[in-house]
Design an enzyme around this catalytic site. Structure first.
Site, PDB file in Angstrom:
ATOM      1  CD  GLU A 130     156.557  77.657  30.472  1.00  0.00           C
ATOM      2  OE1 GLU A 130     157.714  77.654  31.613  1.00  0.00           O
ATOM      3  OE2 GLU A 130     156.969  77.559  29.483  1.00  0.00           O
ATOM      4  CB  ILE A 131     158.094  73.854  34.368  1.00  0.00           C
ATOM      5  CG1 ILE A 131     158.558  73.141  35.668  1.00  0.00           C
ATOM      6  CG2 ILE A 131     159.018  74.939  33.543  1.00  0.00           C
ATOM      7  CD1 ILE A 131     159.021  72.437  35.833  1.00  0.00           C
ATOM      8  CG  ASP A 187     166.715  74.165  28.876  1.00  0.00           C
ATOM      9  OD1 ASP A 187     168.470  74.106  27.720  1.00  0.00           O
ATOM     10  OD2 ASP A 187     167.313  74.041  29.965  1.00  0.00           O
TER      11      ASP A 187
END
Length: 319
Positions: A130-131, A187
């Protein structure tokens, strides 16, 4: 590089609220909560999601120097040090250096699928990537709490890491080392100028093909039909992948139902679109002709289409 899943963290803002959360008591309505304060969570306690909310998406191309990675490549990673200190394979004599993630949940969000895969695939090593910093911290604490609550040694084969997968994936994983890749509700990046930010693209598919084992699986799911069509178009055009239909794969059910985003889509009674692709074995790719320097830009490779000079002239005149 990345903090241990067993490390401590902070979760509550005010003194009264902090005491109640550490004691696992509900926060009173009279407790003023400063949502901008650094959250506090007691070790082994399940974190409260409301303290770890963060903007749903971010620009992965703008994070250039915010992450560390092994300069000497995947062989420099000791995954048991920070992520899997009590991995089940260590108990049967496996060397620490030989233990590395075999299942990746890229863009894992709040970790619903990551923890579900830990029980579905007990013999694999699962890593959520995860960023976003706050969201990664939430998943880390969630896994720590699940480990503490389990009396069967469960969830020792799963962890989470904050990184930019679009930039640094090959630094962490050697070729033919990962069995499954998951991309859940990424996204959409609707604007055409932002399409290079999409997590599934021709360039990135080549990286995914590199780290996947022969016959490895790539899973993708979204609630945006246009993005699903993009996924199918990109994967169909790539010479290293072929679409498959698997009705009895428990990972598909988990992908559809276990993620927080998937549950929200179900509550809103919206549609979900998913696809599964198989990594074509390298030898078979070579037998089929493969793709090399000489024929890299041939028609049909990576979705390359034939465009006549007249079509080019019309496009230029339109612009």
């Amino acid at each position: 590089m990345t903090s241990s899943v067993e490390a401590t963290s902070k979760e509550c803002p005010t003194s009264a609220g902090r005491k109640r959360l550490i004691e696992n008591k509900p926060v009173n309505a009279t407790d003023s909560i400063d949502y901008d304060a650094e959250p506090v969570t007691a070790v082994g306690s399940m974190p409260k999601k409301r303290f770890y909310r963060q903007r749903a998406h971010c620009n992965p191309l703008s994070h250039n120097n915010a992450f560390s990675y092994p300069c000497d490549g995947p062989d420099g990673m000791d995954w048991t040090a920070d992520h899997f200190p009590n991995h089940p394979l260590l108990a049967i004599g496996r060397e620490a250096k030989s233990i590395r993630p075999t299942v990746l949940d890229i863009g894992c969000g709040f970790g619903g699928l990551t923890v579900a895969l830990s029980k579905i695939l007990p013999n694999e090593t699962v890593l959520g990537m995860e960023i976003r910093a706050k969201v990664t911290e939430y998943v880390r604490l969630r896994i720590s709490a699940l480990r503490s609550e389990s009396d069967k040694g469960e969830y020792q084969n799963t962890s989470v890491m904050r990184t930019n997968s679009m930039k640094f994936l090959p630094f962490f994983f050697p070729g033919a080392s990962v069995k499954k890749l998951f991309f859940c509700f990424p996204d959409p990046h609707f604007k055409r100028k932002n399409h290079p930010r999409r997590i599934i693209s021709t360039r990135l598919l080549s990286e995914y093909a590199h780290i996947l084992v022969d016959n490895g699986r790539l899973y993708a799911i979204t609630d945006v039909e246009e993005l699903h069509q993009w996924h199918v178009k990109m994967c169909d055009a790539h010479p290293s992948f072929e679409r498959i239909e698997e009705k009895c794969d428990p990972c598909i059910s988990a992908m559809v139902d276990s993620t927080e985003e998937g549950k929200k889509v179900a509550r809103n009674k919206q549609s979900k679109y998913f696809c599964v692709y198989r990594r074509i074995p390298v030898q078979k790719c070579l037998e089929l002709g493969g793709v090399n320097v000489e024929d890299f830009w041939n028609v049909t490779n990576f979705g390359v289409e034939w465009v006549s000079d007249n079509d080019v002239d019309r496009t230029e005149n339109k612009n």
